[in-house]
Structure formats: structure tokens, C-alpha cells
Enzyme design. Sequence first.
Site, PDB file in Angstrom:
ATOM      1  N   ARG A   1       8.287  16.938   5.202  1.00  0.00           N
ATOM      2  CA  ARG A   1       9.037  16.375   4.066  1.00  0.00           C
ATOM      3  C   ARG A   1       9.418  17.492   3.108  1.00  0.00           C
ATOM      4  NH1 ARG A   1       8.569  11.406   2.330  1.00  0.00           N
ATOM      5  NH2 ARG A   1      10.600  11.898   1.449  1.00  0.00           N
TER       6      ARG A   1
ATOM      7  N   ASP B   1       6.021   1.631  10.343  1.00  0.00           N
ATOM      8  CA  ASP B   1       5.925   1.731   8.884  1.00  0.00           C
ATOM      9  C   ASP B   1       5.135   0.508   8.422  1.00  0.00           C
ATOM     10  OD1 ASP B   1       6.345   2.283   6.191  1.00  0.00           O
ATOM     11  OD2 ASP B   1       8.500   1.821   6.206  1.00  0.00           O
TER      12      ASP B   1
ATOM     13  N   ARG C   1      13.784   7.801  -7.059  1.00  0.00           N
ATOM     14  CA  ARG C   1      13.104   6.844  -6.172  1.00  0.00           C
ATOM     15  C   ARG C   1      13.023   5.520  -6.917  1.00  0.00           C
ATOM     16  NH1 ARG C   1       7.726   6.535  -2.534  1.00  0.00           N
ATOM     17  NH2 ARG C   1       9.116   7.784  -1.251  1.00  0.00           N
TER      18      ARG C   1
ATOM     19  N   GLN D   1      13.403  11.126   4.434  1.00  0.00           N
ATOM     20  CA  GLN D   1      12.319  10.895   5.396  1.00  0.00           C
ATOM     21  C   GLN D   1      12.782  11.222   6.827  1.00  0.00           C
ATOM     22  OE1 GLN D   1       8.991   9.750   4.937  1.00  0.00           O
ATOM     23  NE2 GLN D   1       8.885  10.371   7.070  1.00  0.00           N
TER      24      GLN D   1
ATOM     25  N   HIS E   1      16.026   5.503   3.116  1.00  0.00           N
ATOM     26  CA  HIS E   1      15.078   6.595   2.829  1.00  0.00           C
ATOM     27  C   HIS E   1      15.545   7.835   3.620  1.00  0.00           C
ATOM     28  CE1 HIS E   1      11.633   8.589   1.434  1.00  0.00           C
ATOM     29  NE2 HIS E   1      10.681   8.025   2.136  1.00  0.00           N
TER      30      HIS E   1
ATOM     31  N   CYS F   1       5.946   7.204   8.596  1.00  0.00           N
ATOM     32  CA  CYS F   1       6.374   7.908   7.372  1.00  0.00           C
ATOM     33  C   CYS F   1       5.220   8.082   6.390  1.00  0.00           C
ATOM     34  CB  CYS F   1       7.527   7.164   6.720  1.00  0.00           C
ATOM     35  SG  CYS F   1       7.151   5.439   6.372  1.00  0.00           S
TER      36      CYS F   1
HETATM   37  N1  NVA Z   1       9.107   1.113   3.743  1.00  0.00           N
HETATM   38  C1  NVA Z   1       8.160   1.751   2.854  1.00  0.00           C
HETATM   39  C2  NVA Z   1       8.287   3.242   2.948  1.00  0.00           C
HETATM   40  C3  NVA Z   1       7.318   4.025   2.120  1.00  0.00           C
HETATM   41  C4  NVA Z   1       7.522   5.499   2.232  1.00  0.00           C
HETATM   42  C5  NVA Z   1       8.410   1.280   1.442  1.00  0.00           C
HETATM   43  O1  NVA Z   1       9.573   1.161   1.039  1.00  0.00           O
HETATM   44  O2  NVA Z   1       7.440   1.008   0.732  1.00  0.00           O
HETATM   45  N1   CP Z   2       6.849   8.826   3.201  1.00  0.00           N
HETATM   46  C1   CP Z   2       6.950   8.729   1.877  1.00  0.00           C
HETATM   47  O1   CP Z   2       8.026   8.588   1.306  1.00  0.00           O
HETATM   48  O2   CP Z   2       5.750   8.829   1.208  1.00  0.00           O
HETATM   49  P1   CP Z   2       5.523   8.605  -0.341  1.00  0.00           P
HETATM   50  O3   CP Z   2       5.751   7.145  -0.625  1.00  0.00           O
HETATM   51  O4   CP Z   2       4.112   9.034  -0.582  1.00  0.00           O
HETATM   52  O5   CP Z   2       6.501   9.463  -1.093  1.00  0.00           O
END
Ligand code: NVA
Ligand code: CP
Length: 313
Positions: A300, A231, A108, A138, A135, A272
Site C-alpha cells: 500500500r 474482504d 477517505r 488498494q 478503493h 485488503c
Molecule cells: N470494504 C471494506 C474495505 C476496508 C479497507 C470497507 O469499506 O470497510
Molecule cells: N486496506 C485498507 O484500506 O486498510 P485500512 O482501512 O486500515 O486503511
Amino acid sequence: MKIRLTDRSFLKLLDFSPEEIRYLLDLAHRLKEEKRRGKTKNRFKGKSLAMIFEKRSTRTRCAFETAFAEEGGHPVFLSTDDIQLGAKESVEDTARVLGRMFDAIQFRGFRQDHVELLASASGVPVYNGLTDEFHPTQILADFMTMEEVFGRLKGLKVVFVGDTRNNVAKSMMIGCSKMGVDFTALGPKELAPDPETVGLCRKEAEKNGCRICVTENADEALNGADVVYTDVWASMGEETESAAREKLLAPFQVNDGLMEKTGKTESIFLHCLPAVKGKEVTESVIEGPRSYVWDEAENRKHTIKAVMVATLT
Ligand code: NVA
Ligand code: CP
């Protein structure tokens, strides 16, 4: 058609066919049922998973870690505050070392080219747990949740509201185009999805009998929607944009009035998570009867387990 995903990486949905995505979803449903009956099978016994995190996570980290461990594997959490990656050591060198010690790697972080490089240089399956661009895990959980509610994907209509150029929106657009789901990006033109990805998705959607739309018109977009998805307004790494985003996105808050525009009492709300209640979604919607966000969060784990079972066994 026999689907075989052993040794594959999971980096973005563009790399997967509709049949392969279908296979992963079917496997996830089976694994969830198995888990409910208390039956796990030590599928990852003797295997180890490196989990690299440049950005924070609750769901993704916990999903990978618990899914891998409950099938007998050993997950190792590596935050970039602790390892050399990006500081003293290149992505490629890190990949080569981890590939010698681990059976798979979760990443990540910020850059999509880094997760792609980890995959090509490590020689083991690499899973994208979120980058600035995509992502993909997700979306598997979102699709699984939609199937639990509606019993199907094909023919459904998803409207993603808000920052429609972000990693989740873009991955959802790609996923829908592959699985025969109508997709509409509803948000300000300043935050519209990039035309290149829209073009790719429209071609894919034509093959799979669905439509991809981009609009600022809420009435038009939401009419007939089965799923309203949003989101955060500023993703991780975009914190300095927060004030500007609030201005642009306030008219696109998911509230009761916006949900009404679907014209369907059975339409659902997905997010998400994490959510900023009172900004992109009101408390009444996310805590209301149309919200399936907690099932979505649980899924998830089952979908991520499916990706690991499919690629490691
Ligand atoms: N778009 C958000 C998703 C978090 C799961 C981010 O990248 O922070
Ligand atoms: N939805 C998601 O990816 O959550 P986290 O950022 O908590 O992993």
C-alpha cells in the site's frame, strides 16, 4: 508512449488507461527497491498533504503519511471530528480552502461524489483513500503483490469471494478488466456487483483479452484460480447489516476446502485487511503459506507513494 500524470487526481481506476496503471506499478516497484536500499530523494520537499478521514484507517493513513513524510513532505491528518467538513461547511467550500493551503488532498469517506467534488473544487490533485463505491489505491497494491509472486498480471485469474458488490470487489473488477486479468465475482446473487459496472468491465475486458464472470457456483469459479481474494462481510458504514450478511455469506467463507478448489498448489490468498478471522477467512488460510496479506499491506505504501510522485512531481 510517454505517460504524464502530473496534476491528475486519483479518484477511481475507470479514469486511468492500462498504460497509466502500468506506469504507476513500474514506479511503485522502483520506489520499493529504492527504499530497500535506503535511498529517498526529498521529492515532496516544501509540499503539504491534507488527509481527510471520515472513516477509520490503519494502512491507508499510515501509507500516505509515511510515504509523504519520508520524501520530505508535511502530511496533516484531519479527522471529520475535528474539521468543519460536513458539519458547518460544505465539501465545496472546504475544498476551496484546502486547495489554497495544500499541494494535494487525500480523502477517505462515504460518498464518491464528495471526493469528485473535492477534486473539481480544490484545484489540486485529490486521492481517493476509499469511498463506499471505490478503493482504487488498494488495487494497485494488490497488483504489485501479484507481480511479485507471479512475475506478471496478464493471464492470471482472480476470484473475489463474498460481498462482491463492495468497494474493493468493484475496484478489483475494474482493475482486472484493464490489465488483462480474468476476474470472477463469487458470492450470493443478493450481493452481486451492479450490472452497469459489470457491463463496462466486460467491454474493457474484451479489449484487453480477459473475462469477467459473476457466479454463485464455487467449483466453477475457483477452478484454475491464481488468486483468491476476500474482504469483510460488512464494510464500514454497514455495521447494522452484519447479522444478515453472516447468514448470506457463511457458505462463501475462504477456508482450506475452498482454497483446494483452485486445483493449484501455487494459488495465493489476498485480503485488503482488516480481516475478521473466523468469518470471511479462517485463521488457517490467512496465517498459512498461501497468504501474502502482509506483503500486500506493505505494498500500500509503495503504490501510494508512486501515485503521489507521479501526480506531484
Ligand atoms: N470494504 C471494506 C474495505 C476496508 C479497507 C470497507 O469499506 O470497510
Ligand atoms: N486496506 C485498507 O484500506 O486498510 P485500512 O482501512 O486500515 O486503511
